[in-house]
Design a protein around this motif. Sequence first.
Motif, PDB file in Angstrom:
ATOM      1  N   LEU A 110     -10.578   3.719   4.488  1.00  0.00           N
ATOM      2  CA  LEU A 110      -9.877   2.990   3.428  1.00  0.00           C
ATOM      3  C   LEU A 110      -8.512   2.505   3.919  1.00  0.00           C
ATOM      4  O   LEU A 110      -8.103   1.384   3.628  1.00  0.00           O
ATOM      5  N   GLY A 111      -7.809   3.357   4.668  1.00  0.00           N
ATOM      6  CA  GLY A 111      -6.509   2.966   5.222  1.00  0.00           C
ATOM      7  C   GLY A 111      -6.624   1.776   6.162  1.00  0.00           C
ATOM      8  O   GLY A 111      -5.792   0.862   6.138  1.00  0.00           O
TER       9      GLY A 111
ATOM     10  N   TRP B  79      -5.976  -4.421   7.028  1.00  0.00           N
ATOM     11  CA  TRP B  79      -6.479  -5.788   7.184  1.00  0.00           C
ATOM     12  C   TRP B  79      -6.208  -6.636   5.953  1.00  0.00           C
ATOM     13  O   TRP B  79      -5.893  -7.826   6.073  1.00  0.00           O
ATOM     14  N   ILE B  80      -6.303  -6.027   4.777  1.00  0.00           N
ATOM     15  CA  ILE B  80      -5.980  -6.791   3.566  1.00  0.00           C
ATOM     16  C   ILE B  80      -4.492  -7.115   3.544  1.00  0.00           C
ATOM     17  O   ILE B  80      -4.090  -8.219   3.158  1.00  0.00           O
ATOM     18  N   MET B  81      -3.661  -6.171   3.967  1.00  0.00           N
ATOM     19  CA  MET B  81      -2.219  -6.434   4.008  1.00  0.00           C
ATOM     20  C   MET B  81      -1.881  -7.529   5.016  1.00  0.00           C
ATOM     21  O   MET B  81      -1.008  -8.357   4.762  1.00  0.00           O
ATOM     22  N   LEU B  82      -2.550  -7.548   6.147  1.00  0.00           N
ATOM     23  CA  LEU B  82      -2.306  -8.618   7.115  1.00  0.00           C
ATOM     24  C   LEU B  82      -2.704  -9.972   6.527  1.00  0.00           C
ATOM     25  O   LEU B  82      -2.005 -10.974   6.733  1.00  0.00           O
ATOM     26  N   LEU B  83      -3.778  -9.985   5.748  1.00  0.00           N
ATOM     27  CA  LEU B  83      -4.175 -11.207   5.047  1.00  0.00           C
ATOM     28  C   LEU B  83      -3.110 -11.602   4.027  1.00  0.00           C
ATOM     29  O   LEU B  83      -2.729 -12.771   3.930  1.00  0.00           O
ATOM     30  N   ARG B  84      -2.594 -10.610   3.283  1.00  0.00           N
ATOM     31  CA  ARG B  84      -1.537 -10.892   2.302  1.00  0.00           C
ATOM     32  C   ARG B  84      -0.283 -11.436   2.972  1.00  0.00           C
ATOM     33  O   ARG B  84       0.343 -12.370   2.467  1.00  0.00           O
ATOM     34  N   VAL B  85       0.095 -10.849   4.085  1.00  0.00           N
ATOM     35  CA  VAL B  85       1.273 -11.335   4.819  1.00  0.00           C
ATOM     36  C   VAL B  85       1.055 -12.783   5.241  1.00  0.00           C
ATOM     37  O   VAL B  85       1.943 -13.625   5.099  1.00  0.00           O
TER      38      VAL B  85
ATOM     39  N   LEU C 241      -5.650  -9.837  -4.217  1.00  0.00           N
ATOM     40  CA  LEU C 241      -5.339  -8.952  -3.089  1.00  0.00           C
ATOM     41  C   LEU C 241      -4.351  -7.861  -3.497  1.00  0.00           C
ATOM     42  O   LEU C 241      -4.462  -6.714  -3.044  1.00  0.00           O
ATOM     43  N   HIS C 242      -3.387  -8.198  -4.345  1.00  0.00           N
ATOM     44  CA  HIS C 242      -2.419  -7.205  -4.836  1.00  0.00           C
ATOM     45  C   HIS C 242      -3.148  -6.045  -5.506  1.00  0.00           C
ATOM     46  O   HIS C 242      -2.887  -4.875  -5.221  1.00  0.00           O
ATOM     47  N   TRP C 243      -4.068  -6.355  -6.412  1.00  0.00           N
ATOM     48  CA  TRP C 243      -4.746  -5.303  -7.172  1.00  0.00           C
ATOM     49  C   TRP C 243      -5.767  -4.551  -6.327  1.00  0.00           C
ATOM     50  O   TRP C 243      -5.986  -3.349  -6.543  1.00  0.00           O
ATOM     51  N   ILE C 244      -6.364  -5.214  -5.347  1.00  0.00           N
ATOM     52  CA  ILE C 244      -7.264  -4.493  -4.427  1.00  0.00           C
ATOM     53  C   ILE C 244      -6.463  -3.483  -3.623  1.00  0.00           C
ATOM     54  O   ILE C 244      -6.867  -2.319  -3.488  1.00  0.00           O
ATOM     55  N   VAL C 245      -5.324  -3.896  -3.084  1.00  0.00           N
ATOM     56  CA  VAL C 245      -4.483  -2.979  -2.317  1.00  0.00           C
ATOM     57  C   VAL C 245      -3.995  -1.839  -3.209  1.00  0.00           C
ATOM     58  O   VAL C 245      -4.014  -0.675  -2.806  1.00  0.00           O
ATOM     59  N   ALA C 246      -3.580  -2.156  -4.433  1.00  0.00           N
ATOM     60  CA  ALA C 246      -3.118  -1.115  -5.355  1.00  0.00           C
ATOM     61  C   ALA C 246      -4.226  -0.079  -5.578  1.00  0.00           C
ATOM     62  O   ALA C 246      -3.978   1.134  -5.493  1.00  0.00           O
ATOM     63  N   ALA C 247      -5.437  -0.543  -5.846  1.00  0.00           N
ATOM     64  CA  ALA C 247      -6.556   0.386  -6.064  1.00  0.00           C
ATOM     65  C   ALA C 247      -6.824   1.223  -4.816  1.00  0.00           C
ATOM     66  O   ALA C 247      -7.034   2.444  -4.903  1.00  0.00           O
ATOM     67  N   LEU C 248      -6.806   0.579  -3.648  1.00  0.00           N
ATOM     68  CA  LEU C 248      -7.053   1.309  -2.400  1.00  0.00           C
ATOM     69  C   LEU C 248      -5.970   2.354  -2.130  1.00  0.00           C
ATOM     70  O   LEU C 248      -6.259   3.465  -1.675  1.00  0.00           O
TER      71      LEU C 248
END
Length: 178
Positions: free
Chosen positions: A56-57, A62-68, A20-27
């Motif tokens: 994309l934002g 949603w990915i950040m909410l999953l990470r949290v 998830l870290h690297w997906i968010v970084a790429a996005l």
Amino acid sequence: MELIDNAESSGRYRPALRILHWIVAALVFLTWPLGLMIGFAKDEVKLDFYLVHESLGFLVLWIMLLRVGFRLTKPAPSRPAPPIERLAAGSVHGLLYLFLVLMPVSGFLATNAHGFPLKWFGLVTIWSPIGKSPDIAWTLSSIHEWSAWILLTLVALHIGAALFHHVVRRDETLYRIL
């Protein structure tokens, strides 16, 4: 299940958090410049830039909410470090999480307030919690823009710290997230 529950003795982050870290970084590295380019895009393609940027934002949100959620249930692996370093790292990480949620939320709400519902990747119209609200549209847009610059600064600090640990200190910090 291993992606979520595999606590590694090496001090590395769990595989799900690393992915998830690297997906968010790429996005972020796609979305941020796209948002900057909107101001320079010709009118014929400006809406296309907005559509991709906003979509994309919204995905980042949603990915950040999953990470949290993951981080609340499975804290980061501990690593011995001086108290000031732990404070600095914790502060930057906390602010990164905050702005990686605040920025897409403020952008989404700003778009809504300007009277443009989000049609996610041109496929699904996302319900607007505020609708057209010209009184707050520019405030939300300002929050979104300032958040973008703050996030860029935080990302630079984050990358700088990772490189410092890898190149100068030659420790295992960078490998924890790879």
